[in-house]
Design an enzyme around this catalytic site. Structure first.
Site, mmCIF file in Angstrom:
data_model
loop_
_atom_site.group_PDB
_atom_site.id
_atom_site.type_symbol
_atom_site.label_atom_id
_atom_site.label_comp_id
_atom_site.label_asym_id
_atom_site.label_seq_id
_atom_site.Cartn_x
_atom_site.Cartn_y
_atom_site.Cartn_z
ATOM 1 N N ASP A 1 -72.602 52.900 -56.038
ATOM 2 C CA ASP A 1 -71.019 52.572 -56.333
ATOM 3 C C ASP A 1 -70.109 51.576 -56.669
ATOM 4 O OD1 ASP A 1 -70.137 52.423 -52.532
ATOM 5 O OD2 ASP A 1 -69.088 51.144 -54.368
ATOM 6 N N ILE A 2 -69.021 51.915 -57.108
ATOM 7 C CA ILE A 2 -68.485 51.525 -58.041
ATOM 8 C C ILE A 2 -67.584 49.987 -57.624
ATOM 9 C CG2 ILE A 2 -67.021 53.040 -59.420
ATOM 10 C CD1 ILE A 2 -65.122 53.305 -57.835
ATOM 11 N N ASN B 1 -71.663 54.993 -41.923
ATOM 12 C CA ASN B 1 -70.134 54.927 -41.820
ATOM 13 C C ASN B 1 -70.045 56.505 -41.381
ATOM 14 O OD1 ASN B 1 -69.686 52.262 -41.967
ATOM 15 N ND2 ASN B 1 -68.950 52.630 -44.266
ATOM 16 N N GLU C 1 -64.317 55.515 -46.063
ATOM 17 C CA GLU C 1 -62.920 55.873 -47.044
ATOM 18 C C GLU C 1 -62.649 57.452 -47.777
ATOM 19 O OE1 GLU C 1 -62.688 53.041 -50.205
ATOM 20 O OE2 GLU C 1 -62.673 51.800 -48.560
ATOM 21 N N VAL C 2 -64.583 57.692 -47.231
ATOM 22 C CA VAL C 2 -64.245 58.730 -48.589
ATOM 23 C C VAL C 2 -65.201 59.788 -47.334
ATOM 24 C CG1 VAL C 2 -65.757 60.038 -50.782
ATOM 25 C CG2 VAL C 2 -64.694 57.952 -50.870
ATOM 26 N N HIS D 1 -72.259 60.072 -46.811
ATOM 27 C CA HIS D 1 -72.832 59.331 -47.374
ATOM 28 C C HIS D 1 -73.745 57.859 -46.894
ATOM 29 C CE1 HIS D 1 -68.866 58.114 -47.500
ATOM 30 N NE2 HIS D 1 -69.476 56.957 -47.474
ATOM 31 N N HIS E 1 -75.114 54.152 -47.515
ATOM 32 C CA HIS E 1 -75.129 52.939 -48.324
ATOM 33 C C HIS E 1 -76.547 52.449 -48.076
ATOM 34 C CE1 HIS E 1 -70.198 52.576 -48.596
ATOM 35 N NE2 HIS E 1 -70.522 53.397 -47.392
HETATM 36 P P1 AMP Z 1 -67.176 54.389 -46.974
HETATM 37 O O1 AMP Z 1 -66.633 54.403 -46.997
HETATM 38 O O2 AMP Z 1 -68.385 54.562 -46.022
HETATM 39 O O3 AMP Z 1 -66.591 55.969 -47.485
HETATM 40 O O4 AMP Z 1 -67.344 54.712 -48.820
HETATM 41 C C1 AMP Z 1 -67.423 54.543 -50.003
HETATM 42 C C2 AMP Z 1 -67.552 54.283 -51.234
HETATM 43 O O5 AMP Z 1 -67.559 55.170 -52.039
HETATM 44 C C3 AMP Z 1 -67.016 52.852 -51.172
HETATM 45 O O6 AMP Z 1 -68.274 51.743 -51.048
HETATM 46 C C4 AMP Z 1 -66.132 53.036 -52.519
HETATM 47 O O7 AMP Z 1 -66.398 51.281 -53.250
HETATM 48 C C5 AMP Z 1 -67.423 53.853 -52.893
HETATM 49 N N1 AMP Z 1 -66.687 54.489 -54.110
HETATM 50 C C6 AMP Z 1 -65.422 55.451 -54.245
HETATM 51 N N2 AMP Z 1 -65.601 55.766 -55.104
HETATM 52 C C7 AMP Z 1 -66.294 56.026 -56.163
HETATM 53 C C8 AMP Z 1 -66.815 56.370 -57.179
HETATM 54 N N3 AMP Z 1 -66.333 57.226 -58.401
HETATM 55 N N4 AMP Z 1 -67.968 56.410 -57.721
HETATM 56 C C9 AMP Z 1 -68.995 55.622 -56.613
HETATM 57 N N5 AMP Z 1 -68.695 54.856 -55.947
HETATM 58 C C10 AMP Z 1 -66.996 54.952 -55.156
#
Ligand code: AMP
Length: 117
Positions: free
Chosen positions: A33-34, A91, A99-100, A104, A106
């Protein structure tokens, strides 16, 4: 709701954005994760195009569900997290803070998370 192919994880799967890969198999890709929220914070994303966990469970086979669950375990093993332990977070939906919009998990570890939700 339709799957949004412009999301950042779809771009990583297509090789349009780089990632720090940890593990890969036929059904999943894992990378750091970034914005890590623990000493070790890795994401396991499905290769199948699902918006979230609810979409995945609703529209996939038992084999696909088992393969994704196994990819989480394999990723934790690759990170040597099995013995000390780790947390898995999935999530899903608006209130989760997701967010994404691509399935996925974590994996959080590398330190004790006992006093953190
Ligand atoms: P979520 O809130 O469950 O959707 O988590 C999305 C996660 O993706 C967050 O912890 C972000 O820090 C991570 N994230 C977003 N963009 C990237 C990326 N390009 N590479 C790695 N992690 C990312």
């Amino acid at each position: 709701m339709k799957y949004d192919a412009d999301n950042v994880f779809a771009k990583i799967l297509r090789g349009e954005i780089p990632c720090r890969k940890v593990y890969e198999d036929d059904c999943a890709l894992s990378f750091y994760d970034i914005h890590p929220k623990a000493k070790v914070h890795v994401l396991v994303i499905s290769k199948g195009l699902f918006r979230d966990y609810a979409d995945f469970i609703g529209h996939s086979t038992d084999d696909e569900i088992a393969d994704f669950a196994r990819a989480i375990i394999r990723t934790a093993e690759a990170l040597n997290l099995t013995a000390p332990g780790y947390r898995v977070v999935l999530n899903t939906g608006r209130n989760s803070g997701q967010e994404v919009p691509h399935l996925h998990a974590h994996i959080l570890g590398g330190e004790s998370l006992a006093n953190r939700l």
